[in-house]
Design an enzyme around this catalytic site. Structure first.
Site, PDB file in Angstrom:
ATOM      1  N   VAL A 187       0.805  -1.226   0.000  1.00 53.18           N
ATOM      2  CA  VAL A 187       0.000   0.000   0.000  1.00 53.18           C
ATOM      3  C   VAL A 187       0.836   1.274   0.000  1.00 53.18           C
ATOM      4  CG1 VAL A 187      -1.931  -1.101   1.185  1.00 53.18           C
ATOM      5  CG2 VAL A 187      -0.169   0.045   2.530  1.00 53.18           C
ATOM      6  N   GLU A 213       3.004   2.727  -1.941  1.00 55.62           N
ATOM      7  CA  GLU A 213       3.309   3.531  -3.117  1.00 55.62           C
ATOM      8  C   GLU A 213       2.165   3.688  -4.101  1.00 55.62           C
ATOM      9  OE1 GLU A 213       7.739   3.030  -4.316  1.00 55.62           O
ATOM     10  OE2 GLU A 213       7.173   1.161  -3.331  1.00 55.62           O
TER      11      GLU A 213
END
Length: 706
Positions: free
Chosen positions: A671, A673
């Site tokens: 989660v 990036e």
């Protein structure tokens, strides 16, 4: 099963951070400690003709001034090799203070060691250097026509299907535009810092790093000592975002200074020194060309890019990565190019490649939607692929349609009127924009130790990294769930090279990588539970040595080319634009994501919001200004490099589907990036909807709207 997976568990590191007990790299006490500061080169290319350190040495409190004339000898940086992933550790290939050559404006030419930080910094300004200046190439835009195809890599540099150029020429509806993004810098709240202490040939380093293995192996090679003689400690890192993956001059020179003086050395870089010695995101220029039938079906998709490397290192970003998987076009051509300049190496910055590539791609798709008179979401769904559009490989997990449906409902997309400039709120022009988010799911080799005690308590040991994302809390939840114990009974130790190996925290891959090892160790413990009564505890380890982890990582990276694993999402933005001043305000933002299993609802929401904030900064404010004559960064401080503040950011509403990917440990997709990807595109598309003016060059500043 305890049901703890997915719950908003409070962070285990929270009390230490909020009470000030958490120690960062520049906060470890040592008797007789000294302080260091750097003197930077003021030319982009040349040689040092003379260096005068007399005034600096005479300054009160100065212990040593180390230059290329008196520095301890270190080993040159070895060439990179995919067989040894640790060879990718150094940010540049320069042998700092072991050469009179200057390769970029800002390269350290001296390090001053003193009894206080103030004395070291002032004395560093007293070092006088005369240079033989050589011709340098530093202007990125001027160099773009000389770009060459980017060298191939396991991450891919381009793809081809059919004849995209021919299909473009025959398409009844065409968008063919250029987009640019500027250089960016990370600006972590904790500047890069090192505390180094030698005891004979044994070295302890307290380092602000997101890659303990890189620090350990590179320093071992550089100073020609066994890896086992080096201990790297970093339980807390005040933000990284890619800037602390590699080793930069400050780390090596602090260790060198400690060796030269025989005393512990601490160096906390000034913000200016961070800009001048730590790489950032490279600028880019991109072409996106789309050809479509009048019903919106894509017949041609072309995406090419040029980015910048340094002569002393760097790597091309995976700008077309998202494009290779995003749309089911009949003909596709993508290709990345690079130019090499006399500047500091570029490096990873949150969602490298995808974040800036998505701005160009998603802006172009929005432009096509307006040409066709189609709703931008309908156009995307019209071209949503069932398989990887380039080679037909299966998607491991792709629920983008569901993410768009969820996001559109939460955002209220149906209330949007399609004509640019058609929505107002008093004097403000109102605009709504949307864009797709995409980021590959990575997994790397990792080890872990788990111990289950007879009283039900659990100890997990793994040398992972905590940069503010709640890593220890997530792994505690994973272990608690696997062993059917309360999460409060799990203790996690991390951030020390004496613990079992963990990969660097990058590519949103740490949680899944470490989870695989923790789960494996927990399975082994389950098989040995009968030993609890006899021994009082059961313990197990998972993983192997460096070579085994390197090979596993390579296998996982290569497998991703055969089987597409990625997180995705839909970004929705509403802006207000003052038609008289061009001022832009973000009024609302909604993100809906397919990120697989969510371990901790609280930390995941924070990560997703944080990525969106960074994306808003990229869209509206952030820009590293480089003098095209000298290559010097002209705004190396937070007073001149603008980042969003609280007043710039509205409440950000984030949602996720929560469906696991069966091909990843625990169904995790990562989660950290994905939530920055598509943000700049959504903002730019909202600005166009509000004003009718298309800005193709980031950041979107008010002068570009007037």
């Amino acid at each position: 099963m305890t049901g703890v997976i997915g719950q908003p568990v409070d962070r285990k590191d929270g009390p230490a951070k909020t009470t000030g007990q958490a120690r960062y790299a520049a906060e470890y006490p040592y008797p007789d400690i000294t302080y260091a500061a750097l003197t930077h080169a003021t030319i982009s290319r040349g040689r040092i003709e003379s260096i005068d350190t007399a005034e600096a040495e005479a300054h009160p409190g100065v212990i040593a001034v180390i230059t290329h004339k008196n520095a301890p000898r270190t080993k040159p940086t070895a060439p990179t090799s995919l067989i040894d992933l640790n060879s990718l550790a150094p940010g540049t290939n320069v042998n700092y203070l072991n050469t009179d050559e200057v390769h970029w404006d800002g390269q350290p030419v001296a390090i001053v060691v003193a009894e206080s930080a103030d004395a070291a910094r002032h004395a560093a300004s007293l070092v006088r250097v005369r240079y033989q200046t050589l011709p340098a190439t530093v202007d990125f835009q001027a160099a773009v026509p000389t770009a060459v195809k980017q060298k191939s890599s396991p991450l891919g540099t381009g793809a081809k299907k059919g004849d995209a150029q021919k299909a473009l020429a025959q398409a009844p509806v065409v968008v063919d535009e250029q987009y640019t993004t500027p250089p960016h810098h990370h600006n972590a709240i904790e500047p890069h810092a090192t505390t180094a202490y030698w005891e004979g040939d044994k070295l302890t380093v307290h380092e602000t790093t997101q890659n303990i293995p890189y620090v350990r192996t590179h320093l071992a090679k550089k100073f020609d000592i066994p890896v086992g003689n080096i201990r790297v400690v970093c339980p807390f890192v005040g933000g990284g975002f890619g800037g602390k993956i590699n080793l930069w001059p400050g780390t090596v020179l602090a260790v060198l200074a400690a060796k030269a003086t025989g005393r512990p050395v601490r160096m906390s870089l000034s913000r200016k020194s961070v800009y001048r010695t730590v790489g950032g995101r490279a600028p880019s220029t991109q072409r996106v060309a789309l050809g479509a039938e009048r019903d919106g079906k894509l017949t041609s998709l072309i995406h090419t890019s040029v980015t910048r490397l340094g002569h002393v290192g760097g790597a091309g970003e995976q700008i077309v990565s998202m494009t290779n998987h995003a749309y089911d076009a009949a003909n596709i051509h993508t290709q990345q190019h690079t130019v090499t300049l006399d500047v500091l190496s570029n490096t990873s910055m949150r969602a490298p490649g995808e974040s800036i590539g998505s701005f160009a791609l998603e802006s172009a798709v929005d432009e096509l939607a307006y040409q066709l008179g189609m709703d931008p979401i309908d156009l995307r769904m019209r071209n949503e692929p069932a398989r990887n559009p380039v080679n037909g490989n299966k998607f491991g997990h792709r629920m983008l349609r569901e993410a768009y449906a969820l996001g559109a409902e939460k955002f209220g997309w149906a209330a949007r009127t399609p004509e640019p400039g058609s929505m107002r709120d008093g004097k403000w022009l109102v605009g709504m924009g949307v864009a797709t988010a995409y980021h590959p799911a990575w997994q790397f080799g990792s080890n872990a130790y788990v111990r289950l005690n007879q009283d039900g308590t659990v100890l997990v040991k793994v040398a992972m990294h905590e940069m503010g994302m709640g890593a220890a809390t997530a792994q505690a939840q994973i272990a608690a769930d696997a062993l059917n114990v309360p999460v409060d009974s799990v203790t996690v130790q991390w951030g020390d090279s004496e613990l079992p190996f963990a990969p660097g925290a990058g590519g949103s891959g740490q949680t899944a990588s470490v989870a695989a090892a923790v789960l494996d160790a927990c399975r082994k413990i389950d098989k040995k539970r009968r030993e609890l009564d006899r021994k009082g505890f059961v313990e197990a380890t998972s993983g192997g040595g460096d070579l085994r982890n390197n090979l596993k990582t390579l296998q996982l990276v290569l497998s991703s080319r055969r089987h597409v694993k990625a997180a995705s999402g839909a970004q929705f933005c509403e802006v207000r634009v003052d038609p008289e001043t061009g001022e832009i305000r973000i009024a609302r933002f909604v993100g809906a994501f397919d990120v697989g299993t969510v371990i901790n609802a609280k930390t995941v929401a924070s990560q997703l919001r944080g990525g969106i904030v960074m994306g808003i900064g990229m869209a509206l404010a952030e820009e590293t200004l480089v003098d095209p004559r000298t290559g010097r960064i002209m705004n190396p401080s937070l007073s001149e490099y603008h980042v969003p503040v609280h007043a710039d950011i509205p409440d950000i509403d984030v949602h996720w589907l929560g469906e696991p990917d069966p091909n990843m440990p625990l169904g995790l997709l990562g989660v950290g990036e994905v939530s920055i990807v598509g943000v700049a595109g959504a903002v730019a598309n909202a600005v166009f909807h509000a004003t009718g003016k298309r800005v193709r060059d980031l950041p979107i500043t008010l002068d570009k709207l007037l």
